[in-house]
Design a protein around this motif. Structure first.
Motif, PDB file in Angstrom:
ATOM      1  N   TRP A 170      37.724  -4.346 -33.837  1.00  0.00           N
ATOM      2  CA  TRP A 170      37.298  -2.961 -34.052  1.00  0.00           C
ATOM      3  C   TRP A 170      38.459  -2.105 -33.551  1.00  0.00           C
ATOM      4  O   TRP A 170      38.656  -1.976 -32.350  1.00  0.00           O
ATOM      5  CB  TRP A 170      36.007  -2.653 -33.291  1.00  0.00           C
ATOM      6  N   LEU A 171      39.219  -1.556 -34.483  1.00  0.00           N
ATOM      7  CA  LEU A 171      40.408  -0.801 -34.119  1.00  0.00           C
ATOM      8  C   LEU A 171      40.032   0.503 -33.418  1.00  0.00           C
ATOM      9  O   LEU A 171      39.081   1.185 -33.823  1.00  0.00           O
ATOM     10  CB  LEU A 171      41.233  -0.458 -35.367  1.00  0.00           C
ATOM     11  N   SER A 172      40.792   0.861 -32.396  1.00  0.00           N
ATOM     12  CA  SER A 172      40.667   2.198 -31.823  1.00  0.00           C
ATOM     13  C   SER A 172      41.315   3.193 -32.784  1.00  0.00           C
ATOM     14  O   SER A 172      42.084   2.814 -33.678  1.00  0.00           O
ATOM     15  CB  SER A 172      41.368   2.260 -30.468  1.00  0.00           C
ATOM     16  N   ARG A 173      41.022   4.448 -32.589  1.00  0.00           N
ATOM     17  CA  ARG A 173      41.657   5.484 -33.416  1.00  0.00           C
ATOM     18  C   ARG A 173      43.190   5.413 -33.253  1.00  0.00           C
ATOM     19  O   ARG A 173      43.925   5.497 -34.234  1.00  0.00           O
ATOM     20  CB  ARG A 173      41.122   6.854 -32.982  1.00  0.00           C
ATOM     21  N   ALA A 174      43.644   5.211 -32.019  1.00  0.00           N
ATOM     22  CA  ALA A 174      45.093   5.141 -31.765  1.00  0.00           C
ATOM     23  C   ALA A 174      45.715   3.935 -32.461  1.00  0.00           C
ATOM     24  O   ALA A 174      46.840   4.022 -32.982  1.00  0.00           O
ATOM     25  CB  ALA A 174      45.353   5.090 -30.257  1.00  0.00           C
ATOM     26  N   GLN A 175      45.013   2.812 -32.482  1.00  0.00           N
ATOM     27  CA  GLN A 175      45.543   1.623 -33.168  1.00  0.00           C
ATOM     28  C   GLN A 175      45.619   1.855 -34.687  1.00  0.00           C
ATOM     29  O   GLN A 175      46.587   1.468 -35.330  1.00  0.00           O
ATOM     30  CB  GLN A 175      44.666   0.401 -32.857  1.00  0.00           C
ATOM     31  N   GLU A 188      45.951   4.736 -36.144  1.00  0.00           N
ATOM     32  CA  GLU A 188      47.044   5.697 -36.363  1.00  0.00           C
ATOM     33  C   GLU A 188      48.399   5.004 -36.289  1.00  0.00           C
ATOM     34  O   GLU A 188      49.305   5.295 -37.077  1.00  0.00           O
ATOM     35  CB  GLU A 188      46.967   6.824 -35.325  1.00  0.00           C
ATOM     36  N   CYS A 228      42.446   7.208 -40.915  1.00  0.00           N
ATOM     37  CA  CYS A 228      42.407   6.622 -39.565  1.00  0.00           C
ATOM     38  C   CYS A 228      41.001   6.689 -38.972  1.00  0.00           C
ATOM     39  O   CYS A 228      40.576   5.765 -38.258  1.00  0.00           O
ATOM     40  CB  CYS A 228      43.425   7.322 -38.670  1.00  0.00           C
ATOM     41  N   SER A 283      38.765   3.159 -38.109  1.00  0.00           N
ATOM     42  CA  SER A 283      38.265   2.904 -36.752  1.00  0.00           C
ATOM     43  C   SER A 283      36.751   3.131 -36.669  1.00  0.00           C
ATOM     44  O   SER A 283      36.200   3.212 -35.578  1.00  0.00           O
ATOM     45  CB  SER A 283      39.004   3.784 -35.743  1.00  0.00           C
ATOM     46  N   SER A 284      36.084   3.180 -37.815  1.00  0.00           N
ATOM     47  CA  SER A 284      34.644   3.470 -37.839  1.00  0.00           C
ATOM     48  C   SER A 284      33.775   2.221 -37.746  1.00  0.00           C
ATOM     49  O   SER A 284      32.545   2.323 -37.656  1.00  0.00           O
ATOM     50  CB  SER A 284      34.290   4.226 -39.123  1.00  0.00           C
TER      51      SER A 284
END
Ligand code: CMP
Length: 140
Positions: free
Chosen positions: A41-46, A48, A64, A68-69
């Motif tokens: 589950w990607l973070s928003r920063a990942q 981006e 992005c 990350s949703s």
């Protein structure tokens, strides 16, 4: 044709609808091998950072947020001409333009929620694979 590796991502719309097996069956049937795989589950920063090449595009923020949703499956596909073959199996970025029988035509919800990402060149594949995987996690 040379044996290549390419990065594939099954996007949150695919994991949400439990489509990862159906999509991966298409890759395997076409002769590509999944030689590395993990669910994240990607973070928003990942998200981006992964899509930084698109930072100036108008769809970047929404893309992005979407990526990350929910969970994604990141994987390395290996085979003859894997970069192009993967893109052929996926079909056009916009499902409205995709050929019947391709993943995006058959499964995508929209140009953003288009079920799968694939590297667009061998050079970018190497960068994108290294973003998610170390050498010992890729087992051909
Ligand atoms: P992907 O292969 O993951 O690379 C960038 C993503 O941006 C692309 O697939 C699409 O899902 C998304 N995207 C959203 N809007 C657009 C657009 N107008 N043009 C291209 N890509 C878009």
């Amino acid at each position: 044709m040379a044996v290549e590796r390419t990065l594939s991502i099954l996007k949150p719309d695919a994991t949400r609808r439990n489509l990862t097996g159906q999509i991966n069956a298409r890759f395997e049937t076409a002769g590509l091998r999944i030689v590395a795989q993990k669910r994240l589950w990607l973070s928003r920063a990942q998200a981006e950072a992964f899509y930084a090449v698109h930072a100036q595009r108008p769809f970047y923020n929404d893309l992005c947020a979407f990526m990350s949703s929910g969970p994604v499956v990141v994987q390395v596909l290996e085979g003859e001409d894997a970069v192009t073959r993967n893109r052929d199996i996926m079909g056009a970025t916009n499902p409205a333009n995709a050929t019947p029988g391709t993943i995006r035509k058959d499964f995508a919800e929209s140009i953003e929620a288009n079920s799968a990402h694939g590297s667009d060149s061998a050079e970018n594949a190497a960068t994108e694979i290294a973003f998610f995987f170390s050498t010992i996690e890729i087992v051909g």
